[in-house]
Design an enzyme around this catalytic site. Structure first.
Site, PDB file in Angstrom:
ATOM      1  N   ASP A  35      91.158 -33.261  51.642  1.00 20.81           N
ATOM      2  CA  ASP A  35      90.911 -34.006  50.411  1.00 20.81           C
ATOM      3  C   ASP A  35      92.011 -35.039  50.179  1.00 20.81           C
ATOM      4  OD1 ASP A  35      88.615 -32.630  49.641  1.00 20.81           O
ATOM      5  OD2 ASP A  35      89.789 -31.031  48.717  1.00 20.81           O
ATOM      6  N   LYS A  57      87.669 -37.635  47.671  1.00 18.51           N
ATOM      7  CA  LYS A  57      88.116 -36.949  46.482  1.00 18.51           C
ATOM      8  C   LYS A  57      87.635 -35.513  46.453  1.00 18.51           C
ATOM      9  CE  LYS A  57      90.151 -40.431  44.611  1.00 18.51           C
ATOM     10  NZ  LYS A  57      89.967 -41.591  43.914  1.00 18.51           N
ATOM     11  N   ASP A  90      93.958 -24.304  45.321  1.00 21.38           N
ATOM     12  CA  ASP A  90      93.237 -23.132  45.834  1.00 21.38           C
ATOM     13  C   ASP A  90      91.777 -23.519  46.072  1.00 21.38           C
ATOM     14  OD1 ASP A  90      93.101 -19.983  46.027  1.00 21.38           O
ATOM     15  OD2 ASP A  90      91.351 -20.634  44.882  1.00 21.38           O
ATOM     16  N   ALA A 119      97.045 -25.646  41.076  1.00 20.16           N
ATOM     17  CA  ALA A 119      97.933 -26.595  40.404  1.00 20.16           C
ATOM     18  C   ALA A 119      98.502 -26.057  39.091  1.00 20.16           C
ATOM     19  CB  ALA A 119      97.187 -27.903  40.150  1.00 20.16           C
ATOM     20  N   MET A 172      92.018 -32.502  36.574  1.00 22.27           N
ATOM     21  CA  MET A 172      91.347 -33.787  36.827  1.00 22.27           C
ATOM     22  C   MET A 172      90.889 -34.426  35.538  1.00 22.27           C
ATOM     23  SD  MET A 172      88.959 -32.636  40.049  1.00 22.27           S
ATOM     24  CE  MET A 172      88.192 -31.293  39.147  1.00 22.27           C
TER      25      MET A 172
END
Lengths: 256, 256
Positions: A35, A57, A90, A119, A172
């Protein structure tokens, strides 16, 4: 020889936060599909001979041609390749893993999953604030602020997100932060609720912006972060004591 | 020489799921204070010369004499020791980290946090089911089913837990599973909601029990698992396809 596919968590960014297992898979892969959100330092640890292919993405964005990725995974594994599908954080958090696993199984491709530090955990460690706190935050929730059409989902459980006894981490969500904050305020979240944006958590280039749910969006818009971000919202984050330091620059903790 | 304390995530149990950074801290520690829930295989990777001290149960249980642990951390660091406080999973999830960080800072002890793979992520990887799913489960939440008095907390946001569009992972909830399930059913959760217990996720001795929110508690009571457990609840977990295999024994995925 039969190939295989491993969905591997790349962790939050610091290559030192890879698991031992993830490192082993990266070092024995024939092909790595990664990614955009994977930190370059992680990819640098992969086997030099491995073919490395960017597949765009991560997550719910329209740029992610999921069907093409799945077709590539199946074709490569069918040709006997050891394939690593490398995902930021993850693989089981906002990664569309169920779709990939299901398609690979249907095609008879052996699958393994290697978890990673998501994250939210990387950001909490870097900020030195716990995601939960006895009595104050007994529940922690992760949400994504992008539906697959790129807009803010309208079916959120707003009560769950405004709960003063929970911590929330938004993945995000940078472009959606303004509208998300507005909705939360409309639905009755305490405007003084601490809110923190962390861009590139655990990377050398980590940046933090601290405020409240009422003030953070404007501060973030002024900085316009381009890297992967998480937003932490909740009373437990009042424990963050980085206000004394420049709040829009990386403040890495001193090494021990 | 000044000592220091690192709060280090031991990961879910498989030593291979330690981060590179956690391994380095374990191998350079003078003293390691570890929770009961830390897998023996992880401790075995620590520096042989390090003093290893068990400090009891993790989390909200009364057996955890938090004030004594904090006093030990401060005293050891003040004597120049490199101290690792080793916690199951990730230190920032149900680990009382804010209390420890705050006390250490007040005492002038340098602190570092090393994140880890929390049990929910380990279980999801092992089961090969994603915690989130496009449209179906856009939110994932972790809760603990123990208040500090050892009973089920009564201030849960039940709506948040019954939300059909969320996945929930319950930490340390085995003894509370019966009463938690009853309350969820009373509050209107769909009785057909898939529910899965994973004991010792990612350990060689991993065990799984699969059912629904209406049936799982009785199945679990019959087995009475003694190891660390997580319970996964939500529509996304219908993707688990282990039903064909014995559901109350470990079914490790074949190695690639």
């Amino acid at each position: 020889e039969t190939g295989s596919v491993a969905l591997v968590g790349a962790g939050p960014g610091d290559p030192d936060l890879l698991t031992l297992k993830a490192l082993r898979f990266l070092q024995s892969a024939d092909v790595i599909l990664y990614d955009d959100l994977v930190a370059p330092g992680v990819l640098a640890l992969a086997r030099r001979e491995a073919e490395k292919i960017s597949v765009g993405k991560r997550g719910y964005r329209p740029s992610c041609r999921q069907d093409q990725i799945v077709a590539m995974l199946i074709e490569l594994a069918s040709n006997g390749k050891r394939v690593v599908r490398l995902k930021g954080g993850d693989p089981m958090v906002f990664g569309r893993a169920n779709e990939e696993i299901s398609a690979l199984r249907s095609a008879g491709v052996p699958v393994e999953i290697v978890p990673g530090v998501t994250a939210a955990l990387g950001a909490a460690a870097s900020l030195q604030v716990s995601l939960t706190e006895r009595d104050k935050a007994r529940r922690v929730q992760f949400i994504t602020a992008h539906a697959h059409d790129g807009r803010l989902p309208d079916d959120f459980d707003w009560g769950a997100l405004c709960d003063p006894h929970a911590s929330s981490v938004v993945y995000m969500g940078v472009k959606m932060l303004g509208v998300l904050s507005e909705r939360l305020l409309e639905r009755g979240i305490d405007p003084a609720t601490p809110a923190l944006l962390v861009e590139r958590a655990t990377w050398a280039e980590e940046r933090r912006i601290f405020g409240t749910i009422a003030t953070l969006a404007a501060k973030v818009a002024a900085v316009d972060p381009a890297g992967p971000c998480v937003v932490l919202i909740g009373a437990a984050f009042a424990a963050y004591d980085g206000e004394a330091a420049p709040i829009d620059h990386g403040v890495k903790q001193a090494a021990l």
